[in-house]
Design an enzyme around this catalytic site. Structure first.
Site, PDB file in Angstrom:
ATOM      1  N   ASP A  92     -33.433  31.736  11.539  1.00  0.00           N
ATOM      2  CA  ASP A  92     -34.422  32.786  11.330  1.00  0.00           C
ATOM      3  C   ASP A  92     -35.837  32.213  11.296  1.00  0.00           C
ATOM      4  O   ASP A  92     -36.805  32.949  11.313  1.00  0.00           O
ATOM      5  CB  ASP A  92     -34.138  33.528  10.020  1.00  0.00           C
ATOM      6  CG  ASP A  92     -35.037  34.740   9.828  1.00  0.00           C
ATOM      7  OD1 ASP A  92     -35.155  35.547  10.776  1.00  0.00           O
ATOM      8  OD2 ASP A  92     -35.640  34.882   8.738  1.00  0.00           O
TER       9      ASP A  92
ATOM     10  N   ARG B 107     -37.535  27.153   6.130  1.00  0.00           N
ATOM     11  CA  ARG B 107     -38.693  26.962   6.997  1.00  0.00           C
ATOM     12  C   ARG B 107     -38.257  26.105   8.168  1.00  0.00           C
ATOM     13  O   ARG B 107     -37.417  25.210   8.037  1.00  0.00           O
ATOM     14  CB  ARG B 107     -39.838  26.271   6.253  1.00  0.00           C
ATOM     15  CG  ARG B 107     -40.580  27.157   5.265  1.00  0.00           C
ATOM     16  CD  ARG B 107     -41.493  28.141   5.972  1.00  0.00           C
ATOM     17  NE  ARG B 107     -42.345  28.835   5.025  1.00  0.00           N
ATOM     18  CZ  ARG B 107     -42.093  30.038   4.512  1.00  0.00           C
ATOM     19  NH1 ARG B 107     -40.981  30.677   4.882  1.00  0.00           N
ATOM     20  NH2 ARG B 107     -42.922  30.601   3.677  1.00  0.00           N
TER      21      ARG B 107
ATOM     22  N   LEU C 114     -30.867  24.939  -4.362  1.00  0.00           N
ATOM     23  CA  LEU C 114     -30.273  25.993  -5.188  1.00  0.00           C
ATOM     24  C   LEU C 114     -31.360  26.678  -6.012  1.00  0.00           C
ATOM     25  O   LEU C 114     -31.274  26.771  -7.230  1.00  0.00           O
ATOM     26  CB  LEU C 114     -29.182  25.428  -6.093  1.00  0.00           C
ATOM     27  CG  LEU C 114     -28.185  26.450  -6.642  1.00  0.00           C
ATOM     28  CD1 LEU C 114     -27.317  27.009  -5.515  1.00  0.00           C
ATOM     29  CD2 LEU C 114     -27.313  25.834  -7.738  1.00  0.00           C
ATOM     30  N   GLY C 115     -32.398  27.164  -5.311  1.00  0.00           N
ATOM     31  CA  GLY C 115     -33.390  28.012  -5.951  1.00  0.00           C
ATOM     32  C   GLY C 115     -32.903  29.449  -5.944  1.00  0.00           C
ATOM     33  O   GLY C 115     -31.705  29.727  -5.882  1.00  0.00           O
TER      34      GLY C 115
ATOM     35  N   GLU D 251     -43.896  29.119  15.231  1.00  0.00           N
ATOM     36  CA  GLU D 251     -43.638  30.565  15.206  1.00  0.00           C
ATOM     37  C   GLU D 251     -44.846  31.323  15.737  1.00  0.00           C
ATOM     38  O   GLU D 251     -45.974  31.070  15.318  1.00  0.00           O
ATOM     39  CB  GLU D 251     -43.315  31.006  13.774  1.00  0.00           C
ATOM     40  CG  GLU D 251     -42.016  30.390  13.264  1.00  0.00           C
ATOM     41  CD  GLU D 251     -41.545  30.940  11.935  1.00  0.00           C
ATOM     42  OE1 GLU D 251     -42.237  31.824  11.363  1.00  0.00           O
ATOM     43  OE2 GLU D 251     -40.485  30.524  11.467  1.00  0.00           O
TER      44      GLU D 251
ATOM     45  N   HIS E 187     -37.767  35.506  12.196  1.00  0.00           N
ATOM     46  CA  HIS E 187     -38.269  35.334  10.825  1.00  0.00           C
ATOM     47  C   HIS E 187     -38.342  36.684  10.093  1.00  0.00           C
ATOM     48  O   HIS E 187     -39.375  37.081   9.565  1.00  0.00           O
ATOM     49  CB  HIS E 187     -39.649  34.665  10.825  1.00  0.00           C
ATOM     50  CG  HIS E 187     -39.968  34.018   9.503  1.00  0.00           C
ATOM     51  ND1 HIS E 187     -40.835  32.961   9.391  1.00  0.00           N
ATOM     52  CD2 HIS E 187     -39.548  34.289   8.242  1.00  0.00           C
ATOM     53  CE1 HIS E 187     -40.941  32.602   8.113  1.00  0.00           C
ATOM     54  NE2 HIS E 187     -40.159  33.399   7.405  1.00  0.00           N
TER      55      HIS E 187
END
Length: 309
Positions: A252, A228, A148-149, A257, A275
């Site tokens: 995403d 991430r 919960l940032g 990647e 992303h």
């Protein structure tokens, strides 16, 4: 020889910064650099924070005093090791959290309301009279948020407006949070219809979305990852989707990647984006402004505008 500061840019997709910065600094594009001794003059390094910064690259830059993460994330930098060498670090604090939250909600809508499948149906000529696609409502859906940032809270605010019930889990309680915190991540997954991963990645939470968490979310559950790739056990996720032990995933971010297309070719019930959650025109503009402000402050010997905490 120029007396202007020398700045190196690490990743090719940040090459768009070079023309503007070249007005004030001598720029080195590392993907084009043919003269390694020039690295000894570099005093600032610009990078995308999600990519690992090799220590051996820093070793070639004895004058390096600033690592500027163009992005919000800085998980690719060993912060303690870099600071031990007297190098400062900055990032684009809260530049795109609202955009990432928008993307998360968009992916939820795309999956629950079968928007992508509906588009394909129409284009394939499969929309027939007498048949109606029935999709899942979000009214009363239970959404669990991991972390919960800034991003997690922005997702929770949107979910509330969209009539969803929200709970969250993170390692640290937040007494001022509006939404209830559950005791464990597995408990949150078992409660949730939709589990949104919005936690900052670090070495302690790699693959925290484990096979057990995925199984707790279950065959009707949707996993959304806008954090991430390394915080999810991607192999376990793919196996659960193939086996039907997890209902769907909207991703995403990925363990590698760009992620190989063939890795997902036969994985059902997935919505995949490259992303792009935080990559909006407004966010990039804010990132540029923060980068310029931090560079100006660094070379003026003043405190950085947005240092890494």
């Amino acid at each position: 020889m120029s007396d202007r500061p020398v700045i190196a840019v690490v990743q090719p997709h940040l090459g768009l910064l070079v023309p503007q910065l070249s007005q004030h600094y001598d720029m080195i594009a590392l993907w084009e650099e043919k003269d390694p001794p020039r690295l000894a003059e570099v005093s600032a390094l610009i990078m995308a924070g999600e990519f690992r910064l090799p220590p051996e690259l820093i070793d070639q830059m004895p004058k390096l005093g600033l690592i500027a993460c163009f992005t919000v994330g800085y998980d690719g930098v060993d912060v303690a090791a870099v600071r031990a060498r007297g190098i400062q670090i900055c990032h684009a604090h809260d530049a795109n959290h609202e955009d990432v939250a928008d993307h998360a909600i968009g992916m939820i809508l795309a999956q629950r309301r079968a928007i992508v499948a509906g588009d394909r149906m129409v284009r394939a000529g499969e929309w027939k009279r007498g048949a109606k696609m029935i999709t899942g409502s979000l009214d009363g859906a239970r959404i669990g948020i991991v972390g919960l940032g800034s991003i997690g809270a922005a997702v929770a605010r949107r979910a509330e407006v969209m009539r969803m019930e929200t709970r969250w889990w993170g390692p640290n309680p937040k007494p001022d949070a509006t939404w209830p915190r559950v005791d464990t991540l597995e408990e949150l997954a078992a409660w949730s219809d939709i589990l949104v991963v919005a936690a900052r990645a670090h070495h302690d939470n790699e693959k925290m979305i484990s096979a057990a968490v995925i199984d707790a979310l279950g065959p009707e559950g949707l996993l959304v990852n806008v954090a991430r790739g390394q915080v999810v056990d991607e192999d376990a996720l793919i196996a659960a989707l193939r086996d039907g032990r997890l209902g769907a995933a909207a991703l995403d971010v990925y363990a590698q990647e760009p992620t190989p297309a063939e890795r997902w070719a036969d994985v059902p019930n997935t919505i995949l984006t490259p992303h792009t959650g935080g990559a909006t025109d407004a966010a990039v503009r804010r990132m540029k402004e923060m980068l310029l402000a931090n560079l100006t402050a660094f070379y003026a010997g003043e405190p950085l505008s947005t240092p890494v905490p």
